[in-house]
Design a protein around this motif. Structure first.
Motif, PDB file in Angstrom:
ATOM      1  N   ALA A  41       0.825  -1.213   0.000  1.00 42.38           N
ATOM      2  CA  ALA A  41       0.000   0.000   0.000  1.00 42.38           C
ATOM      3  C   ALA A  41       0.852   1.252   0.000  1.00 42.38           C
ATOM      4  O   ALA A  41       0.432   2.292  -0.513  1.00 42.38           O
ATOM      5  N   ALA A  42       2.052   1.169   0.541  1.00 38.73           N
ATOM      6  CA  ALA A  42       2.860   2.365   0.780  1.00 38.73           C
ATOM      7  C   ALA A  42       3.781   2.746  -0.369  1.00 38.73           C
ATOM      8  O   ALA A  42       4.417   3.797  -0.308  1.00 38.73           O
ATOM      9  N   MET A  43       3.883   1.946  -1.421  1.00 32.86           N
ATOM     10  CA  MET A  43       4.933   2.226  -2.394  1.00 32.86           C
ATOM     11  C   MET A  43       4.454   2.758  -3.746  1.00 32.86           C
ATOM     12  O   MET A  43       5.204   3.424  -4.447  1.00 32.86           O
ATOM     13  N   GLY A  44       3.208   2.500  -4.133  1.00 28.28           N
ATOM     14  CA  GLY A  44       2.794   2.806  -5.495  1.00 28.28           C
ATOM     15  C   GLY A  44       2.905   4.268  -5.868  1.00 28.28           C
ATOM     16  O   GLY A  44       3.601   4.639  -6.825  1.00 28.28           O
ATOM     17  N   LEU A  45       2.241   5.139  -5.135  1.00 29.97           N
ATOM     18  CA  LEU A  45       2.177   6.549  -5.496  1.00 29.97           C
ATOM     19  C   LEU A  45       3.505   7.263  -5.273  1.00 29.97           C
ATOM     20  O   LEU A  45       3.997   7.975  -6.150  1.00 29.97           O
ATOM     21  N   THR A  46       4.095   7.064  -4.093  1.00 33.68           N
ATOM     22  CA  THR A  46       5.315   7.811  -3.775  1.00 33.68           C
ATOM     23  C   THR A  46       6.510   7.335  -4.604  1.00 33.68           C
ATOM     24  O   THR A  46       7.238   8.152  -5.177  1.00 33.68           O
ATOM     25  N   TYR A  47       6.717   6.037  -4.665  1.00 33.43           N
ATOM     26  CA  TYR A  47       7.828   5.536  -5.463  1.00 33.43           C
ATOM     27  C   TYR A  47       7.549   5.696  -6.949  1.00 33.43           C
ATOM     28  O   TYR A  47       8.467   5.952  -7.735  1.00 33.43           O
TER      29      TYR A  47
END
Length: 334
Positions: free
Chosen positions: A118-124
């Motif tokens: 959940a934590a990596m798609g948008l920011t990375y």
């Protein structure tokens, strides 16, 4: 099912938790039972009607999710019930279930933690697009990151190192700078929050130049804007690229264009959402490459807090106060 709803624009405490009807899958859609949703700074803006995307009321914030497929439309042949997936949904993640086009979902391996997914798609996705596609950063170049301890900033720190750059991370506290060093930053620069006087702007620019031996930086990654933008441009090397990522400082800066002429620099916009819509194959390939980096240990999303769905407002309040390093995650308790 439960959903956190923005029914009237306002601060995080104006959000409400209600039971609403569960979604159904259209012919090209899947329904995801959400395990985790990530919190991002745009969530703070959109609920106050301060973001460029303005969904109709009521809506749920939450731009990226991970979970399990529990229903699939009749024309879906890429995913099936039981598949573990991640998705950048843009909106609607703070709820138990969401219906999305199957093409917007990426399968994840059994070994991948739902919180990390959940934590990596948008920011990375944003930071990799910025450095790879927009800056075309090269090994050996110097990358200066403002807002380096936040979600996109910390992703840029890790990705810059993975791509062979020398990384200078700037943030507003020693605690935040330590997180940047822990994730690979070569050098750090402390700056104050709030506005800068002309003398402070000049000093900020000189500090950046000093860290590069007077040469200046090749790439500036700016997720802050405000008074820090112009001095960062002044500290760029010949042929540098200035990445316009966001304006967390609160206002859009005005940069004297003669600076770009004198230094041969480029001002480059970074809008991952539009890139994803205009070039979906390229965006998907970037996510595949990021997944490979994750499996190889080159990147590791930093999750500094996990909140239950009932405490989504508290998570957004922390984000609004800029007290977050890396990412916050909403956990549905599955």
């Amino acid at each position: 099912m439960r959903a956190v709803l923005c029914k009237d624009y306002g601060p995080p405490e104006s959000l409400v938790l209600e039971d609403i009807e569960a979604p159904t899958a259209g012919e090209n859609d899947v329904v995801i039972q959400i395990h985790n949703a990530a919190v991002n700074y745009p969530d703070v803006l959109v609920i106050q009607n301060l973001y460029q995307i303005k969904p109709p009321l009521p809506f749920s914030p939450g731009g990226e999710v991970s979970g399990e497929v529990i229903a699939a439309g009749e024309k879906v042949d890429t995913l099936k019930v039981g598949d573990r997936v991640m998705a950048v949904c843009g909106m609607g993640g703070f709820r138990d279930e969401i219906a999305l086009p199957a093409a917007a979902c990426m399968p994840i391996p059994d070994s991948m933690d739902f919180k990390i997914a959940a934590a990596m798609g948008l920011t990375y996705g944003t930071s990799y697009h910025a450095l790879k596609d927009r800056a075309k950063i090269q090994a050996g170049e110097t990358l200066f990151i403002m807002g380096a301890s936040g979600g996109v900033g910390l992703a840029a720190v890790e990705l810059g190192k993975a791509m062979g750059a020398r990384v200078i991370a700037a943030a507003s506290s020693e605690e935040k700078l330590q997180v940047c060093r822990d994730h690979g930053a070569d050098d750090t620069l402390l700056y104050k929050t709030g506005g800068l006087s002309p003398d402070e702007q000049k000093a900020f620019s000189e500090e950046i130049k000093t860290l590069t031996g007077g040469k200046g930086v090749d790439v500036v990654y700016d997720a802050i804007g405000g008074d820090y933008a112009e001095p960062a441009v002044r500290a760029m090397a010949w042929g540098g690229r200035y990445l316009v990522v966001g304006f967390v400082a609160g206002y859009i800066p005005k940069i004297p264009l003669n600076l770009t002429l004198l230094k041969g620099t480029s001002l480059v916009g970074v809008f991952w959402g539009r890139f994803n819509a205009e070039q979906p194959k390229d965006a998907r390939q970037n996510i595949i490459e990021l997944m490979s980096m994750l499996q190889d240990g080159k990147i590791k999303p930093h999750i500094s807090g996990v909140y239950p769905l009932e405490e989504s407002a508290q998570a957004l309040t922390q984000m609004a106060a800029r007290k977050v390093t890396g990412k916050l995650v909403i956990d549905m308790g599955r």
